[in-house]
Scaffold this motif. Structure first.
Motif, PDB file in Angstrom:
ATOM      1  N   LEU A 180      30.448  90.582  28.469  1.00 58.65           N
ATOM      2  CA  LEU A 180      29.254  89.737  28.438  1.00 58.65           C
ATOM      3  C   LEU A 180      29.570  88.387  27.797  1.00 58.65           C
ATOM      4  O   LEU A 180      29.145  87.335  28.279  1.00 58.65           O
ATOM      5  CB  LEU A 180      28.154  90.457  27.653  1.00 58.65           C
ATOM      6  CG  LEU A 180      26.773  89.834  27.713  1.00 58.65           C
ATOM      7  CD1 LEU A 180      26.194  89.962  29.102  1.00 58.65           C
ATOM      8  CD2 LEU A 180      25.846  90.522  26.713  1.00 58.65           C
TER       9      LEU A 180
ATOM     10  N   ARG B  99      29.299  84.706  29.451  1.00 62.86           N
ATOM     11  CA  ARG B  99      28.546  83.585  28.868  1.00 62.86           C
ATOM     12  C   ARG B  99      29.434  82.357  28.726  1.00 62.86           C
ATOM     13  O   ARG B  99      29.029  81.237  29.051  1.00 62.86           O
ATOM     14  CB  ARG B  99      28.000  83.984  27.494  1.00 62.86           C
ATOM     15  CG  ARG B  99      26.891  85.015  27.555  1.00 62.86           C
ATOM     16  CD  ARG B  99      26.677  85.668  26.200  1.00 62.86           C
ATOM     17  NE  ARG B  99      26.109  84.767  25.214  1.00 62.86           N
ATOM     18  CZ  ARG B  99      24.816  84.627  24.991  1.00 62.86           C
ATOM     19  NH1 ARG B  99      23.962  85.336  25.687  1.00 62.86           N
ATOM     20  NH2 ARG B  99      24.364  83.808  24.090  1.00 62.86           N
TER      21      ARG B  99
ATOM     22  N   ARG C  68      19.052  91.705  37.682  1.00 59.19           N
ATOM     23  CA  ARG C  68      19.938  90.771  38.366  1.00 59.19           C
ATOM     24  C   ARG C  68      19.925  91.101  39.850  1.00 59.19           C
ATOM     25  O   ARG C  68      19.529  92.184  40.243  1.00 59.19           O
ATOM     26  CB  ARG C  68      21.358  90.924  37.812  1.00 59.19           C
ATOM     27  CG  ARG C  68      21.454  90.420  36.395  1.00 59.19           C
ATOM     28  CD  ARG C  68      22.897  90.234  36.000  1.00 59.19           C
ATOM     29  NE  ARG C  68      22.989  89.927  34.579  1.00 59.19           N
ATOM     30  CZ  ARG C  68      23.846  90.513  33.747  1.00 59.19           C
ATOM     31  NH1 ARG C  68      24.686  91.431  34.195  1.00 59.19           N
ATOM     32  NH2 ARG C  68      23.877  90.178  32.487  1.00 59.19           N
TER      33      ARG C  68
ATOM     34  N   TRP D 111      23.263  81.268  34.214  1.00 61.17           N
ATOM     35  CA  TRP D 111      22.828  81.501  32.839  1.00 61.17           C
ATOM     36  C   TRP D 111      21.555  82.348  32.808  1.00 61.17           C
ATOM     37  O   TRP D 111      21.420  83.259  31.998  1.00 61.17           O
ATOM     38  CB  TRP D 111      22.598  80.184  32.114  1.00 61.17           C
ATOM     39  CG  TRP D 111      22.204  80.368  30.690  1.00 61.17           C
ATOM     40  CD1 TRP D 111      20.974  80.190  30.139  1.00 61.17           C
ATOM     41  CD2 TRP D 111      23.058  80.809  29.627  1.00 61.17           C
ATOM     42  NE1 TRP D 111      21.001  80.481  28.805  1.00 61.17           N
ATOM     43  CE2 TRP D 111      22.266  80.869  28.457  1.00 61.17           C
ATOM     44  CE3 TRP D 111      24.401  81.170  29.542  1.00 61.17           C
ATOM     45  CZ2 TRP D 111      22.782  81.268  27.227  1.00 61.17           C
ATOM     46  CZ3 TRP D 111      24.911  81.558  28.312  1.00 61.17           C
ATOM     47  CH2 TRP D 111      24.108  81.605  27.181  1.00 61.17           C
TER      48      TRP D 111
ATOM     49  N   THR E 204      22.638  85.755  33.327  1.00 61.35           N
ATOM     50  CA  THR E 204      23.512  86.259  32.269  1.00 61.35           C
ATOM     51  C   THR E 204      22.702  86.614  31.038  1.00 61.35           C
ATOM     52  O   THR E 204      22.843  87.689  30.464  1.00 61.35           O
ATOM     53  CB  THR E 204      24.536  85.176  31.848  1.00 61.35           C
ATOM     54  OG1 THR E 204      25.143  84.666  33.015  1.00 61.35           O
ATOM     55  CG2 THR E 204      25.592  85.759  30.937  1.00 61.35           C
ATOM     56  N   ASN E 205      21.861  85.675  30.642  1.00 61.46           N
ATOM     57  CA  ASN E 205      21.171  85.793  29.366  1.00 61.46           C
ATOM     58  C   ASN E 205      19.922  86.658  29.484  1.00 61.46           C
ATOM     59  O   ASN E 205      19.533  87.325  28.540  1.00 61.46           O
ATOM     60  CB  ASN E 205      20.793  84.391  28.887  1.00 61.46           C
ATOM     61  CG  ASN E 205      20.513  84.342  27.424  1.00 61.46           C
ATOM     62  OD1 ASN E 205      21.213  84.992  26.652  1.00 61.46           O
ATOM     63  ND2 ASN E 205      19.495  83.615  27.038  1.00 61.46           N
ATOM     64  N   GLY E 206      19.277  86.642  30.644  1.00 59.80           N
ATOM     65  CA  GLY E 206      18.058  87.422  30.817  1.00 59.80           C
ATOM     66  C   GLY E 206      16.847  86.772  30.170  1.00 59.80           C
ATOM     67  O   GLY E 206      15.763  87.326  30.174  1.00 59.80           O
ATOM     68  N   LEU E 207      17.027  85.601  29.576  1.00 56.07           N
ATOM     69  CA  LEU E 207      15.909  84.909  28.942  1.00 56.07           C
ATOM     70  C   LEU E 207      16.091  83.414  29.138  1.00 56.07           C
ATOM     71  O   LEU E 207      17.147  82.875  28.854  1.00 56.07           O
ATOM     72  CB  LEU E 207      15.858  85.226  27.442  1.00 56.07           C
ATOM     73  CG  LEU E 207      14.897  84.371  26.625  1.00 56.07           C
ATOM     74  CD1 LEU E 207      13.459  84.763  26.902  1.00 56.07           C
ATOM     75  CD2 LEU E 207      15.175  84.502  25.147  1.00 56.07           C
TER      76      LEU E 207
END
Lengths: 421, 327
Positions: B30, B34, B148, B227, B230-233
Motif C-alpha cells: 500500500l 501511495r 475499487r 489517489w 488508493t486512499n479511499g478518501l
C-alpha cells in the motif's frame, strides 16, 4: 562506464528501497497479547489534545501493569497529525503491518467519518474515543459493523444545554461554531433543543477550523441577542472568550464542552469565570472515582486531565472489562463488540452504559467556570464546577430513536435558521 | 552510451521494484502504491520545473480535480467501477488539462516568484471549492470511496492494484521521457535556460509553456484518479497546499529535470513520513535535515549524487597528483 552504471543503479536502488527495506521484516509474532493501536494527533495543531489522549490511555495501562482483562497489552501509538488522510493511512498501517485487534482514537469528526469505512474494509474493530461524528452511530451505523463509540456524539451534551439555556430564560441566541461536522452537529443539537423549548437562534457564525483570530467575527455578533452559544476546538478555545471580552461584549456564554476543556482553564485569565459549558465530564466532579483519577493524572503528568484524557482512560477501562468477560483473550471482533455494549461501568465521568446503536448513555454535566479550591489544594484555581446534572442522557435526548432518525443529520443548514435575517 | 546506460539503470530498478514489493506485506504494498501515485504527480511538477523552469505551487489543484471527479462519479453514479474505469481515467485527464488550460491563461504569463504565487492562489481556489461546495464535495468530511474498480482484474486486491499503478507510472514515465527528448522538450529546456534568446530565435515561448502547463495538468489529473482509489478518501486535505509543496519538494529532492528524480523523492518522503514516523517521534527532523543537506550539497538532487561523487573523486585525485610535486 560500467562503474558509472553500477553507481547510478546502486544509488537509485538504495534510495527507492530505503523506505521499504524495514518493512520486509516479518512482524514479530507474539501470542496471547492484545494489540491495540491508538491514533492520536501527536504533531500538528491538535498536539495538546493528542498528548492528553495518549496520557489518559497510558495512565490506565500503567495502573494495571500493562494488562487489560488478563491480556498483556501491546499499545502502538500512531501520529495522525490531525488530518483525516493521514489517519486513514496510519489505521491501515496498524492493521496490515502491526495486526492490531482494534484501533482507537481520531479526534476530528471528519477523521471519524474517514476511519469508520477502514474498519469495515479491514474487518477490524474501531473504537472512537473522541471523534464524535453523529451519523456513525445513527443513520450510517449499518454500514459500519465493527464500529463502536465510547464517549459521545457531538450533539449528545448539547441537547441538554439547549434545554438548560432555555430554562434560564434566554430567548435569543447567537451561535458561533467551528466550520466542520463537529461544529454543525454540536450547534445543531443546541439549536434544536433550544428552539423546541421556545428560544430563537438569530444568527450563526462559522469560523474555519484552526482559526486563531476572532477579530473579524466578533463585531458581526448581533447586539440584541441575550446569550452566545460557542463551540471551539483546540487552540481556538481559550482565544475566543479572551478576544470577545477584550472587545467589550458582555453577553453570557453557553458552550460546547471542548470550548472549556479542563486542561485549558489554568492558562485562562479571569475572563472565562462564569461561562457555562456542557459535557459528560468535568475534572471538578466530586465523586471518589473522579477525584482519584484527577489526582493520579496530575501527579504523573503535572496537569489537570481534560475530557480527552478521561475519554481514553475510560476507553481503556471498558476494554479491560470487555476482555475480562472473555477470559483474558480477544474473542474476535463480533464477540468483543457484544461484550462492550453489554457493559455497565462505573467510570470517572459517572455511570456509563450503551444503547442499541453502540453509543454510550451517560450523565451530562452543566458546568460553570469558577475560582475555587478543590482536591485539598492550598490555592484556589479555575474549575468547571458542576451546577446541574442531567442523568442517563442518550444520543436521542428526549425525542425517541425513531423520530430522531427521521430528521437529517445536523449540518450547516439543518436545523434551518428560521429566525436569522 | 551514457543515455542508454541511464535508461538501462532505471529499467533495472523498476524491474527489481516490481519484483520485491509484491512479496512484502500488504502495508508495504500500500505504501509503495501511495508513493508511486505521488511519483506520477511529482513527474507532472518536473515537466514544469525541470524542463520549462516553472516552479508551480498549485499542482494539487489538478490532482484533486481528478480525485474528486473519480470519487463523485463512483459514489453518486456508481460510474467507473468496471470497464468504465478507463473512461474515468480519460475524463480526469481531460478535466485536469481543461483546468490547467484555464488556470494557465492567468499563470503562464508570469515568471519566477510571481508564477509561484499565482499557482498557489489558484490552487487555494480549488481548495476553497472543495471545502465549501458541500452538496458536491461533502465539505470537510470528504468522500469515502469504499470499493475499487473490478473489470476482470479485481483491483480491490492490493497487489493487483499495485501493478496497475505501477503500469500507469511506467507508461507515464515513458511518455514524458519521449516528450522531453522531442523537439518540443528541447525547446522547453531552451526556454528554461534563456527565454529571451528563444523568443529572438522565433519560438512562441508563451505557447510552449502553456502547452507544458496543460500536459502537467493532465498528468496531475491522472494521479488524482489513482489517489482516490488508493486512499479511499478524498477530502479538502487532499487539495491543501501541503500536497503541492510535497510534490515540489519531492522533485527538488530527487533532482529536477530527470523525471525519475520525483519518484526517488516520493519514495523517500513516503518512506520517512509513513514509516519512520511509526518508529520515532522526531522523524520530521530527519526529513528536514535531508532537505537542507540536499539543497546545500546536492543542488541537482539525489540524481546528481553520482556526478557529484565523481567530481569529488577527480578533485581529490587532482590534489594527490599535485601533492608530491609540491613537497
Amino acid at each position: 562506464m560500467t562503474s558509472k552504471i553500477t553507481s547510478r543503479t546502486s544509488v537509485a536502488l538504495l534510495a527507492i528501497c530505503l523506505g521499504f527495506a524495514t518493512g520486509l521484516a516479518p512482524a514479530a509474532a507474539a501470542q496471547q497479547e492484545l494489540r491495540i493501536g491508538l491514533l492520536s494527533p501527536i504533531t500538528g495543531f491538535l498536539s495538546q489534545t493528542g498528548q492528553d489522549m495518549t496520557h489518559g490511555f497510558q495512565l490506565y495501562l500503567d495502573q494495571h501493569n500493562g494488562i487489560l482483562g488478563g491480556a498483556k497489552v501491546n499499545l502502538i501509538v500512531e501520529d495522525t497529525t490531525g488530518k483525516p488522510d493521514e489517519a486513514v493511512a496510519k489505521a491501515k498501517k496498524l492493521v496490515l503491518q502491526n495486526h492490531v485487534d482494534m484501533f482507537i482514537g481520531g479526534v476530528l469528526a471528519s477523521t471519524g467519518y474517514a476511519l469508520a469505512p477502514v474498519s469495515t474494509e479491514l474487518k477490524t474493530v474501531y473504537i472512537s474515543s473522541i471523534a464524535a461524528a453523529d451519523d456513525l452511530t445513527q443513520r450510517q451505523l449499518s454500514k459500519y459493523p465493527y464500529f463502536i463509540r465510547t464517549t459521545w456524539t457531538s450533539s449528545l451534551p448539547n441537547h441538554p444545554l439547549g434545554q438548560w439555556a432555555c430554562d434560564q430564560g434566554y430567548k435569543k441566541a447567537v451561535v458561533i461554531a467551528t466550520d466542520y461536522a463537529f461544529g454543525y452537529e454540536s450547534a445543531g443539537g443546541f439549536q434544536k433543543a433550544f428552539e423546541d423549548c421556545g428560544g430563537k437562534v438569530i444568527q450563526k457564525i462559522w469560523p474555519p477550523l484552526g482559526n486563531k483570530d476572532f477579530g473579524p467575527f466578533i463585531p458581526t455578533i448581533k447586539s440584541d441577542a441575550d446569550v452566545i452559544y460557542s463551540l471551539q476546538v483546540g487552540p481556538a478555545a481559550p482565544q475566543f472568550p479572551k478576544q470577545l471580552r477584550e472587545a467589550g461584549v458582555k453577553l453570557p456564554i453557553v458552550a460546547g464542552g471542548t470550548s472549556y476543556d479542563d486542561y485549558n482553564l489554568p492558562y485562562d485569565s479571569q475572563v472565562v469565570a462564569g461561562d457555562v459549558s456542557a459535557l459528560m465530564y468535568s475534572a471538578a466532579l466530586q465523586t471518589p472515582k473522579a477525584e482519584a483519577f484527577v489526582k493520579a493524572f496530575r501527579s504523573k503528568y503535572g496537569q489537570i486531565p481534560g475530557y480527552y484524557a478521561e475519554a481514553n482512560y475510560t476507553t481503556a477501562q471498558m476494554i479491560d472489562e470487555a476482555i475480562a468477560k472473555s477470559g483474558g483473550k480477544f474473542p474476535g471482533p463480533e464477540q468483543f463488540l457484544q461484550n462492550m455494549v453489554s457493559l455497565k461501568i462505573d467510570a470517572a465521568r459517572g455511570p456509563v452504559s450503551f444503547d442499541d446503536m453502540r453509543n454510550p448513555i451517560e450523565n451530562v454535566y452543566i458546568r460553570k467556570v469558577e475560582k475555587t479550591t478543590l482536591l485539598g489544594d492550598s490555592k484556589p484555581a479555575l474549575w468547571n464546577v458542576v451546577i446541574k446534572t442531567y442523568p442517563n442522557v442518550g444520543q436521542f435526548w428526549t425525542y425517541g430513536k425513531d423520530k430522531f432518525l427521521q430528521q437529517p443529520v445536523y449540518s450547516r443548514d439543518f436545523p434551518p435558521c428560521k429566525y436569522c435575517e | 552510451m551514457s543515455e542508454k546506460a541511464k535508461i538501462l539503470a532505471v529499467a533495472a530498478v523498476l524491474v527489481v521494484f516490481a519484483f520485491i514489493i509484491p512479496h512484502s506485506n500488504s502495508f508495504v504494498v500500500l505504501l509503495a502504491t501511495r508513493a508511486l501515485v505521488f511519483a506520477i504527480l511529482a513527474m507532472s511538477v518536473d515537466i514544469l520545473l525541470g524542463f520549462a523552469g516553472m516552479a508551480s505551487l498549485g499542482q494539487a489543484a489538478y490532482f484533486s480535480v481528478g480525485a474528486y471527479l473519480t470519487a463523485i462519479l463512483a459514489t453518486k453514479y456508481q460510474f467507473g467501477l468496471g470497464w468504465d474505469f478507463w473512461l474515468v481515467v480519460l475524463l480526469a485527464m481531460l478535466l485536469g488539462a481543461a483546468t490547467a488550460a484555464f488556470f494557465g491563461l492567468f499563470a503562464v504569463r508570469a515568471t519566477g516568484v510571481y508564477f509561484l504565487m499565482i499557482t498557489l492562489a489558484l490552487g487555494q481556489c480549488v481548495w476553497g471549492l472543495a471545502y465549501r461546495w458541500q452538496s458536491l464535495t461533502n465539505g470537510d468530511n470528504g468522500i469515502n470511496v469504499s470499493t475499487r474498480p473490478n473489470f476482470g482484474l479485481d483491483l480491490n486486491n492490493e497487489r493487483t492494484f499495485f501493478f496497475l499503478v505501477f503500469a500507469f507510472f511506467t507508461v507515464t514515465l515513458l511518455a514524458l521521457y519521449v516528450l522531453a527528448r522531442s523537439p518540443f522538450g528541447r525547446s522547453l529546456e531552451g526556454i528554461r535556460e534563456r527565454e529571451l534568446r528563444m523568443r529572438v530565435l522565433g519560438y512562441n515561448t508563451w505557447l510552449h509553456k502553456y502547452i507544458a502547463f496543460i500536459i502537467a495538468g493532465a498528468v496531475g489529473g491522472l494521479s488524482g484518479v489513482l489517489w482516490a482509489f488508493t486512499n479511499g478518501l478524498v477530502s479538502p486535505d487532499t487539495v491543501v497546499l501541503t500536497t503541492s509543496v510535497d510534490a515540489l519538494l519531492m522533485v527538488v529532492l530527487g533532482g529536477a529535470g530527470t523525471l525519475v528524480g520525483g519518484a526517488i523523492g516520493s519514495a523517500i518522503v513516503f518512506g520517512l513520513r509513513e514509516y519512520l514516523s511509526t518508529l520515532v517521534p522526531w522523524w520530521q527532523y530527519v526529513l528536514g535535515g535531508i532537505y537542507v543537506l540536499t539543497i546545500l550539497y546536492l543542488p541537482m538532487g539525489l540524481m546528481g549524487l553520482p556526478a557529484r561523487l565523481r567530481q569529488w573523486r577527480e578533485a581529490s585525485a587532482e590534489r594527490q597528483k599535485l601533492a608530491p610535486a609540491g613537497s
